[in-house]
Design an enzyme around this catalytic site. Sequence first.
Site, PDB file in Angstrom:
ATOM      1  N   GLY A   1      -4.299   9.427 -24.902  1.00 56.77           N
ATOM      2  CA  GLY A   1      -5.132   8.268 -24.635  1.00 56.77           C
ATOM      3  C   GLY A   1      -5.662   7.630 -25.901  1.00 56.77           C
TER       4      GLY A   1
ATOM      5  N   SER B   1      -6.516   6.914 -21.991  1.00 59.66           N
ATOM      6  CA  SER B   1      -5.613   6.908 -20.840  1.00 59.66           C
ATOM      7  C   SER B   1      -5.396   8.262 -20.190  1.00 59.66           C
ATOM      8  CB  SER B   1      -4.263   6.304 -21.230  1.00 59.66           C
ATOM      9  OG  SER B   1      -4.383   4.908 -21.390  1.00 59.66           O
TER      10      SER B   1
ATOM     11  N   TYR C   1       4.500  -0.160 -19.367  1.00 60.21           N
ATOM     12  CA  TYR C   1       3.140   0.376 -19.294  1.00 60.21           C
ATOM     13  C   TYR C   1       2.133  -0.761 -19.184  1.00 60.21           C
ATOM     14  CZ  TYR C   1      -0.615   3.698 -20.339  1.00 60.21           C
ATOM     15  OH  TYR C   1      -1.735   4.505 -20.277  1.00 60.21           O
ATOM     16  N   SER C   2       1.311  -0.717 -18.132  1.00 64.70           N
ATOM     17  CA  SER C   2       0.330  -1.764 -17.909  1.00 64.70           C
ATOM     18  C   SER C   2      -0.954  -1.173 -17.357  1.00 64.70           C
ATOM     19  CB  SER C   2       0.872  -2.814 -16.929  1.00 64.70           C
ATOM     20  OG  SER C   2      -0.137  -3.752 -16.598  1.00 64.70           O
ATOM     21  N   ASN C   3      -2.044  -1.387 -18.075  1.00 72.40           N
ATOM     22  CA  ASN C   3      -3.346  -0.903 -17.623  1.00 72.40           C
ATOM     23  C   ASN C   3      -3.805  -1.586 -16.337  1.00 72.40           C
ATOM     24  OD1 ASN C   3      -4.525   1.003 -19.846  1.00 72.40           O
ATOM     25  ND2 ASN C   3      -3.522  -0.667 -20.938  1.00 72.40           N
TER      26      ASN C   3
END
Length: 356
Positions: free
Chosen positions: A311, A76, A175-177
């Site tokens: 990440g 990330s 939190y969302s990809n």
Amino acid sequence: MLVQGVVALVTAAMTAVVPASPSRGGDLQKSVDGVAAIGAMAEVRSGAQVWRGSSGVAELGTSRKVPVDGRFRAGSITKTFVSTVVLQLVAEGRIRLDDSVERWLPGVVPNGENITVRQLLNHTSGLYDYKNTLPMPPSEDFYALRYRTWTASEQIERALANPPVFDKPGSQYDYSNTNYLLIGEIIKKVTGRTYSDEIERRIIRPLGLHGTTMPRTSTRIPGPHPHGYVPKDGGQLDWTEMNPTLFGAGGDIISTTHDLNRFFSALLGGQLLPARLLQAMKTPGIEDGTYGLGLSWHDTACHIRVYGNDGDALAYQAYSFSTADTRRQATVAVTPHLPTNPDATVNTFLDKAFCS
């Protein structure tokens, strides 16, 4: 782009560095040896002094040392690169942070007229994370998807088949990809080029990040690197090779500790963004939050606030942080011995790097 500043940074980076003192180097080596992982590598900068070290093994079943200049999947931390590109487009007047998702991707996101680019960047959109729809180890379905190529559109579709995690965009942090898959698509809509192309054109090449690559569909890690593993049948399965489209714009970048320190030095030093947009990047999406526009921060044990990101790319985990004035920096990457979580021991290393 702020080309003059980038050129100045690259010129400065070409000057000689001073090794850390033997005592400090020894303390840092002891600290990196204490990181709970199969292997770890780190670079710590304090003014002109630089320390690089590694611990553990590069491959299970061997005694090969982890290369201090090794490549790794940085997960990330990709988001900080992607966000920097978007903010450069804002600086150029080509997009606004308060533009709606509907403005750039019409008909793609339900309620997209009420979700902004800013809310995608700071994870306050409420959109469901597509990664929660995918199998993960120890599911056999996960291993079968190792070399599958994913498109952003199909991952976004999987996410949007689920309701948002909260109703009012901007009201909460989650939190969302999925947010960054959408940002990647918006970058393509604005520029006519992929987010990978724009990161290479605007950041990697100007900064001379020679160990950093955008892998696209390539399954291999170029150059020297440690092997990464995922758990399987009570053991560890080599997962060094895999299709990085699983992560996409949310986490596919490959880099080195040296390159990440250079990138965050340029970013926080004002070479990549105007001051107002760097400040926006450091502004939390919700009150008392610790995540801004693709940038996070935390306070060390000695109460020094450091900025950067971390990440998780399944078989690799990376952490890169810097003081606001960029005089002190630390980047560490590990190949975790899953399911053991290395976060606590990495935080101990970061405290040693910033506080001693």
